[in-house]
Write an enzyme that holds these catalytic residues in place. Structure first.
Site, PDB file in Angstrom:
ATOM      1  N   TYR A   1      34.864  27.502  41.175  1.00  0.00           N
ATOM      2  CA  TYR A   1      34.400  28.182  39.957  1.00  0.00           C
ATOM      3  C   TYR A   1      33.024  28.759  40.213  1.00  0.00           C
ATOM      4  O   TYR A   1      32.142  28.071  40.733  1.00  0.00           O
ATOM      5  CB  TYR A   1      34.318  27.198  38.775  1.00  0.00           C
ATOM      6  CG  TYR A   1      35.305  27.556  37.702  1.00  0.00           C
ATOM      7  CD1 TYR A   1      35.205  28.786  37.049  1.00  0.00           C
ATOM      8  CD2 TYR A   1      36.351  26.706  37.344  1.00  0.00           C
ATOM      9  CE1 TYR A   1      36.123  29.156  36.083  1.00  0.00           C
ATOM     10  CE2 TYR A   1      37.273  27.074  36.374  1.00  0.00           C
ATOM     11  CZ  TYR A   1      37.151  28.308  35.746  1.00  0.00           C
ATOM     12  OH  TYR A   1      38.051  28.675  34.793  1.00  0.00           O
TER      13      TYR A   1
ATOM     14  N   GLU B   1      31.274  31.121  37.752  1.00  0.00           N
ATOM     15  CA  GLU B   1      30.845  31.967  36.631  1.00  0.00           C
ATOM     16  C   GLU B   1      29.386  32.350  36.798  1.00  0.00           C
ATOM     17  O   GLU B   1      28.545  31.512  37.149  1.00  0.00           O
ATOM     18  CB  GLU B   1      31.016  31.212  35.306  1.00  0.00           C
ATOM     19  CG  GLU B   1      32.391  31.403  34.728  1.00  0.00           C
ATOM     20  CD  GLU B   1      32.589  30.702  33.399  1.00  0.00           C
ATOM     21  OE1 GLU B   1      31.611  30.218  32.810  1.00  0.00           O
ATOM     22  OE2 GLU B   1      33.748  30.647  32.971  1.00  0.00           O
TER      23      GLU B   1
ATOM     24  N   ASP C   1      37.488  57.262  37.771  1.00  0.00           N
ATOM     25  CA  ASP C   1      38.411  56.199  38.179  1.00  0.00           C
ATOM     26  C   ASP C   1      39.076  56.697  39.451  1.00  0.00           C
ATOM     27  O   ASP C   1      40.010  57.499  39.406  1.00  0.00           O
ATOM     28  CB  ASP C   1      39.428  55.961  37.053  1.00  0.00           C
ATOM     29  CG  ASP C   1      40.462  54.904  37.426  1.00  0.00           C
ATOM     30  OD1 ASP C   1      40.536  54.538  38.617  1.00  0.00           O
ATOM     31  OD2 ASP C   1      41.204  54.467  36.533  1.00  0.00           O
TER      32      ASP C   1
ATOM     33  N   THR D   1      40.451  50.401  42.054  1.00  0.00           N
ATOM     34  CA  THR D   1      41.180  49.210  42.481  1.00  0.00           C
ATOM     35  C   THR D   1      41.064  49.160  44.000  1.00  0.00           C
ATOM     36  O   THR D   1      40.607  50.117  44.631  1.00  0.00           O
ATOM     37  CB  THR D   1      42.677  49.270  42.085  1.00  0.00           C
ATOM     38  OG1 THR D   1      43.206  50.527  42.487  1.00  0.00           O
ATOM     39  CG2 THR D   1      42.850  49.077  40.595  1.00  0.00           C
TER      40      THR D   1
ATOM     41  N   LYS E   1      45.292  50.081  46.714  1.00  0.00           N
ATOM     42  CA  LYS E   1      46.111  51.298  46.901  1.00  0.00           C
ATOM     43  C   LYS E   1      45.797  51.899  48.274  1.00  0.00           C
ATOM     44  O   LYS E   1      46.141  51.287  49.284  1.00  0.00           O
ATOM     45  CB  LYS E   1      45.872  52.261  45.731  1.00  0.00           C
ATOM     46  CG  LYS E   1      46.300  51.641  44.381  1.00  0.00           C
ATOM     47  CD  LYS E   1      46.141  52.624  43.246  1.00  0.00           C
ATOM     48  CE  LYS E   1      46.683  52.073  41.945  1.00  0.00           C
ATOM     49  NZ  LYS E   1      45.694  51.295  41.180  1.00  0.00           N
TER      50      LYS E   1
ATOM     51  N   ARG F   1      44.940  42.961  45.456  1.00  0.00           N
ATOM     52  CA  ARG F   1      44.845  43.476  44.088  1.00  0.00           C
ATOM     53  C   ARG F   1      43.495  43.042  43.532  1.00  0.00           C
ATOM     54  O   ARG F   1      43.170  41.853  43.526  1.00  0.00           O
ATOM     55  CB  ARG F   1      45.987  42.930  43.246  1.00  0.00           C
ATOM     56  CG  ARG F   1      47.343  43.215  43.835  1.00  0.00           C
ATOM     57  CD  ARG F   1      48.431  42.856  42.890  1.00  0.00           C
ATOM     58  NE  ARG F   1      48.489  43.844  41.852  1.00  0.00           N
ATOM     59  CZ  ARG F   1      49.250  44.929  41.900  1.00  0.00           C
ATOM     60  NH1 ARG F   1      50.030  45.145  42.952  1.00  0.00           N
ATOM     61  NH2 ARG F   1      49.265  45.780  40.915  1.00  0.00           N
TER      62      ARG F   1
HETATM   63  N1  DSN Z   1      50.021  51.538  37.639  1.00  0.00           N
HETATM   64  C1  DSN Z   1      49.296  52.083  38.772  1.00  0.00           C
HETATM   65  C2  DSN Z   1      50.047  53.170  39.427  1.00  0.00           C
HETATM   66  O1  DSN Z   1      51.172  52.914  39.816  1.00  0.00           O
HETATM   67  O2  DSN Z   1      49.553  54.278  39.624  1.00  0.00           O
HETATM   68  C3  DSN Z   1      47.928  52.467  38.422  1.00  0.00           C
HETATM   69  O3  DSN Z   1      47.206  51.364  37.982  1.00  0.00           O
END
Ligand code: DSN
Length: 390
Positions: free
Chosen positions: A45, A47, A202, A228, A231, A237
């Site tokens: 933990y 925090e 984003d 994120t 990708k 993730r």
């Molecule tokens: N849901 C994702 C996508 O497939 O593009 C984006 O967060």
């Protein structure tokens, strides 16, 4: 054999190896990323933030979080005196919500004074968290949507400016999940300045492209950048928020204690691993991802398929399957039977529904990790054409 979690994981591993994965937002992580995710850091933990934790025993954890932030600055070539990093968001959706929490007014405000987020309409290629009414981003705040031009199927910056001037949003979001063309961040900055809005980029889909200079970097233009890490960055993730130094306190407070509790330190360690990996042979990989996507779109066009905006500059593109009488749902199902995984997707000005839209989205990050090159794409495009034409 009765299912247990262990053998279900094994089955999923086999499935992932067997299929051709064309989901634009997925990828395959390295063994080192998996090892960090499965490490003892999950036991801790933490925090708070490095040096200011609410639990003891965080000396090493602090070093992990600080190193991860340093790696993020290094990968995106950012000046540590100008940029602040937060690596704690659990994933992309909480990262975006934290930014709104920090900068867009909410709560019981007089009519007409509610906080406005200007984001691309989901049906045009935006994301749920860019203000869509079914997401918290559209429930707590008011979305001012923008779309693409009907003819070019690309962003019309003059139209974006017109909407912004009329609506005066508090924050403008540039960044999309199903838009295949380059984004002109400079134009978004000019629009934001004209109406006194924050500019949030984003870059979740294109982070890998930005890191390698294959797409214009948003950092000279944005106040805040979210991404994120799973990708085109090929990490676990998770998510990162980058903000201008003077906004650091608002962002940190919005993430913790505003929205989240203890950070997932195993995840943060795995993000660190992926950022380190991205500094190595990433450029070659990303160049091939984009080459493959462009080539793929052209091969499908040659076979008579309509590609939204007539092509792509990035790692993904949309196919209007309905133009040849096949809904996106049926197209996805037919392809899955043949071991090719895509997602059904709305296309701009879609006349059908999200559960059975007019198109599919195709992305090349995962197959490029597996070594696909142009010659493999020719075969794959031919196979898709045959399956969908039947
Ligand atoms: N849901 C994702 C996508 O497939 O593009 C984006 O967060």
């Amino acid at each position: 054999m009765k299912n247990n979690i262990k053998n279900l994981i094994k089955k999923e591993e086999v499935r992932q190896k067997k299929v051709i994965n064309l989901i634009a937002s997925e990828n395959f992580v390295s063994k080192n990323v998996l090892n960090a995710l499965g490490s003892v850091l999950t036991n801790k933990y933490a925090e708070g933030y490095p040096g200011k934790r609410y639990y003891g025993g965080n000396k090493i954890i602090d070093q992990v979080e600080n190193l991860c932030k340093e790696l993020a600055l290094k990968l995106f070539k950012l000046d540590p005196d100008k940029w602040h990093i937060n690596v704690q968001p659990y994933s992309g959706s909480p990262a975006n919500i934290a930014v709104y929490l920090a900068f867009v007014p909410f709560g019981c405000l007089p009519a007409g004074r509610q906080g406005k987020i200007m984001g691309m309409d989901l049906a045009m290629g935006g994301h749920l968290t860019h203000g869509h009414k079914v997401s918290a981003s559209g429930k707590f705040w008011h979305q001012v949507p923008y779309g693409v031009n009907k003819k070019t199927e690309q962003i019309d910056y003059k139209e974006v400016l017109k909407i912004a001037k009329k609506e005066k949003p508090h924050l403008i979001v540039a960044g999309f999940t199903a838009y295949s063309r380059k984004i002109d961040f400079k134009k978004f900055r000019e629009i934001a300045d004209k109406v006194g809005a924050y500019l949030m980029v984003d870059m979740a889909h294109i982070a890998g492209l930005v890191a390698t200079g294959v797409h214009l970097s948003p950092f000279s233009y944005a106040d805040v950048v979210t991404t994120t890490t799973h990708k085109t960055l090929r990490g676990p993730r998770g998510a990162i928020i980058f903000c201008k130094k003077e906004l650091a306190q608002q962002i940190d407070k919005a993430v913790f204690p505003g929205l989240q509790g203890g950070p997932h330190m195993n995840n943060i360690a795995a993000i660190g691993v992926c950022l380190e990996e991205a500094m190595k042979p990433e450029k070659k990989y990303i160049k091939q991802v984009v080459k493959n996507a462009k080539f793929f779109a052209e091969e499908l066009k040659k076979r008579g398929w309509k590609i939204i905006s007539n092509g792509t500059d990035t790692h993904l593109f949309l196919v209007d399957t309905w133009a040849r009488g096949i809904g996106g749902k049926e197209a996805g199902e037919r392809l899955e039977k043949a071991g090719i995984i895509v997602n059904k997707n709305m296309i701009p000005f879609d006349t059908r529904t999200p559960s059975d839209p007019s198109g599919i989205r195709i992305g090349t990050p995962a197959i490029t990790t597996q070594g696909f090159k142009e010659k493999d794409i020719i075969k794959l495009a031919g196979k898709i054409d045959k399956i969908l034409k039947k």
